[in-house]
Structures are given as C-alpha cells and as structure tokens.
Design a protein around this motif. Sequence first.
Motif, PDB file in Angstrom:
ATOM      1  N   ASP A 136       1.010  -1.496  -0.407  1.00 52.49           N
ATOM      2  CA  ASP A 136      -0.068   0.223  -0.072  1.00 52.49           C
ATOM      3  C   ASP A 136       1.031   1.302  -0.083  1.00 52.49           C
ATOM      4  O   ASP A 136       2.085   1.251   0.286  1.00 52.49           O
ATOM      5  CB  ASP A 136      -0.886  -0.116   1.370  1.00 52.49           C
ATOM      6  CG  ASP A 136      -1.626   1.409   1.074  1.00 52.49           C
ATOM      7  OD1 ASP A 136      -2.146   2.055   0.647  1.00 52.49           O
ATOM      8  OD2 ASP A 136      -2.628   1.474   1.875  1.00 52.49           O
ATOM      9  N   LEU A 137       0.784   1.686  -1.647  1.00 52.95           N
ATOM     10  CA  LEU A 137       2.066   2.900  -1.479  1.00 52.95           C
ATOM     11  C   LEU A 137       1.232   4.568  -1.310  1.00 52.95           C
ATOM     12  O   LEU A 137       1.433   5.314  -1.791  1.00 52.95           O
ATOM     13  CB  LEU A 137       2.190   2.977  -2.832  1.00 52.95           C
ATOM     14  CG  LEU A 137       2.900   1.876  -2.745  1.00 52.95           C
ATOM     15  CD1 LEU A 137       3.284   1.135  -3.532  1.00 52.95           C
ATOM     16  CD2 LEU A 137       4.268   2.135  -2.490  1.00 52.95           C
ATOM     17  N   ALA A 138       0.322   4.068  -0.162  1.00 54.53           N
ATOM     18  CA  ALA A 138      -0.838   5.561   0.091  1.00 54.53           C
ATOM     19  C   ALA A 138       0.013   6.385   0.229  1.00 54.53           C
ATOM     20  O   ALA A 138       0.823   6.233   1.053  1.00 54.53           O
ATOM     21  CB  ALA A 138      -1.831   5.868   0.282  1.00 54.53           C
ATOM     22  N   GLY A 139       0.288   7.949  -0.253  1.00 58.44           N
ATOM     23  CA  GLY A 139       1.477   9.032   0.414  1.00 58.44           C
ATOM     24  C   GLY A 139       2.876   8.741   0.334  1.00 58.44           C
ATOM     25  O   GLY A 139       4.032   9.339   0.676  1.00 58.44           O
ATOM     26  N   ALA A 145       5.781   6.175   4.836  1.00 63.30           N
ATOM     27  CA  ALA A 145       6.535   4.817   4.448  1.00 63.30           C
ATOM     28  C   ALA A 145       5.311   3.737   3.988  1.00 63.30           C
ATOM     29  O   ALA A 145       4.078   3.852   3.825  1.00 63.30           O
ATOM     30  CB  ALA A 145       6.794   4.505   6.201  1.00 63.30           C
ATOM     31  N   PRO A 146       5.546   2.848   3.021  1.00 70.46           N
ATOM     32  CA  PRO A 146       4.995   2.212   2.418  1.00 70.46           C
ATOM     33  C   PRO A 146       4.533   0.788   3.688  1.00 70.46           C
ATOM     34  O   PRO A 146       4.961   0.761   5.023  1.00 70.46           O
ATOM     35  CB  PRO A 146       5.990   1.419   1.184  1.00 70.46           C
ATOM     36  CG  PRO A 146       6.628   1.577   1.178  1.00 70.46           C
ATOM     37  CD  PRO A 146       7.553   3.055   2.239  1.00 70.46           C
ATOM     38  N   THR A 147       3.563   0.169   3.623  1.00 75.57           N
ATOM     39  CA  THR A 147       3.432  -0.986   4.114  1.00 75.57           C
ATOM     40  C   THR A 147       2.969  -1.970   3.126  1.00 75.57           C
ATOM     41  O   THR A 147       2.485  -2.263   2.073  1.00 75.57           O
ATOM     42  CB  THR A 147       1.757  -0.956   5.619  1.00 75.57           C
ATOM     43  OG1 THR A 147       2.324  -1.870   5.875  1.00 75.57           O
ATOM     44  CG2 THR A 147       0.689  -0.801   4.262  1.00 75.57           C
ATOM     45  N   LYS A 182      -1.851  -9.414   9.801  1.00 72.18           N
ATOM     46  CA  LYS A 182      -2.088  -9.911   8.694  1.00 72.18           C
ATOM     47  C   LYS A 182      -1.271  -9.609   7.273  1.00 72.18           C
ATOM     48  O   LYS A 182      -1.439  -9.450   6.449  1.00 72.18           O
ATOM     49  CB  LYS A 182      -2.923 -11.164   8.456  1.00 72.18           C
ATOM     50  CG  LYS A 182      -3.370 -12.359   9.300  1.00 72.18           C
ATOM     51  CD  LYS A 182      -4.119 -12.993   9.536  1.00 72.18           C
ATOM     52  CE  LYS A 182      -4.145 -14.385  10.097  1.00 72.18           C
ATOM     53  NZ  LYS A 182      -4.224 -13.732  11.722  1.00 72.18           N
ATOM     54  N   ASP A 183      -0.983  -7.594   8.160  1.00 72.07           N
ATOM     55  CA  ASP A 183      -1.164  -6.742   7.033  1.00 72.07           C
ATOM     56  C   ASP A 183      -0.196  -5.965   6.890  1.00 72.07           C
ATOM     57  O   ASP A 183      -0.330  -4.364   5.905  1.00 72.07           O
ATOM     58  CB  ASP A 183      -2.385  -6.077   6.947  1.00 72.07           C
ATOM     59  CG  ASP A 183      -2.711  -5.496   8.682  1.00 72.07           C
ATOM     60  OD1 ASP A 183      -2.106  -5.591   9.200  1.00 72.07           O
ATOM     61  OD2 ASP A 183      -3.902  -4.363   8.026  1.00 72.07           O
TER      62      ASP A 183
END
Length: 162
Positions: free
Chosen positions: A61-64, A69-71, A107-108
């Motif tokens: 998830d690359l929002a911003g 930071a990604p997650t 898990k995410d």
Amino acid sequence: MNSPMTPDERAFLDHLGSGAFRSGEARGRWRMISVEWPKAVVTVRAAPRDGAPDEYAFQFDLAGYPNQAPTCAPWDVDTAASLSPPDWPAGTPDSRVAHAFNPGWRKDAMYLPCDRQALQGHDQWRTQHPSLLWSPRKDITFFLGILHDLLDSASYTGRRGT
C-alpha cells in the motif's frame, strides 16, 4: 476517462524506472507484478529451501509515497488475496526473519521499522534501528532490499507450514 496521476503515483513510477529498481530486477532480486494505485504487487526472491517457493509476492500500500512509508504483506498472486499464514516465510526461532514475517502479530503488515503500520507504537525503533527507518528520500528499493536480505539470510527456513 482516466483520472490524472497523483504525485505519489508519479513518484513511485519514477522510482520503478530508476537504476536501483532495474538493477534489482536484473539481478533477480525482485520483479514487478502489477500496479493498481495505490497498491502494487512485487515478488522478492528467496533462498532455496525444501518445499518453499523461489519467491514471495508482497502487496504494497503506497498511499502517500514517498512521504509516508509503504506497508506490505505477503500476497497470493493466484487468488489475489492475502497469503495464508501457513504459506508465509518462516525463520529460526527469535530471528529477525521470524519477527518480520509474523502473521500472529498482523496479517497486513511486516514487523519492520520501515513499515508504516509497524512503526506506529514502536517509537523506540527510531533509536534502536535508525538504519531500517523509512524517510521520504528513500524509494521502494530500500524496502525491497530489506525483504530480500531477510529471505536470503541463513535464518530463513522456508514456508511457515501448519
């Protein structure tokens, strides 16, 4: 009609074209699978282990990006869903690998200082692991390099299993 590209998406796509990302691809460390903004799926090569895959996919998830930071979390490309916990990478007890790939925690997200979700509530990591912290000056290859180092380490033991 396509929506206009956001600045975070443009930054990410620029980083995909960088020498660092392309070098990692050329060396077989990772490969891009898909981008459906703000999500991207990238595989990371793992050291050979009996009964384990040659690579693991991660949905980011690359929002911003890159200001935030990604997650990411392990991803099943065939089912387009989160990877089931028995299929997550495993490590020797109490190793960085075992801590980073810990579906019992979440898990995410990855239990890593560079992961946006993991850093929340772990302010001590800012002084304990400054070299593993995300900054807006970094790009996706920083996160991918950490995942690759873990999956290529002697502590990586293969699939978690049942």
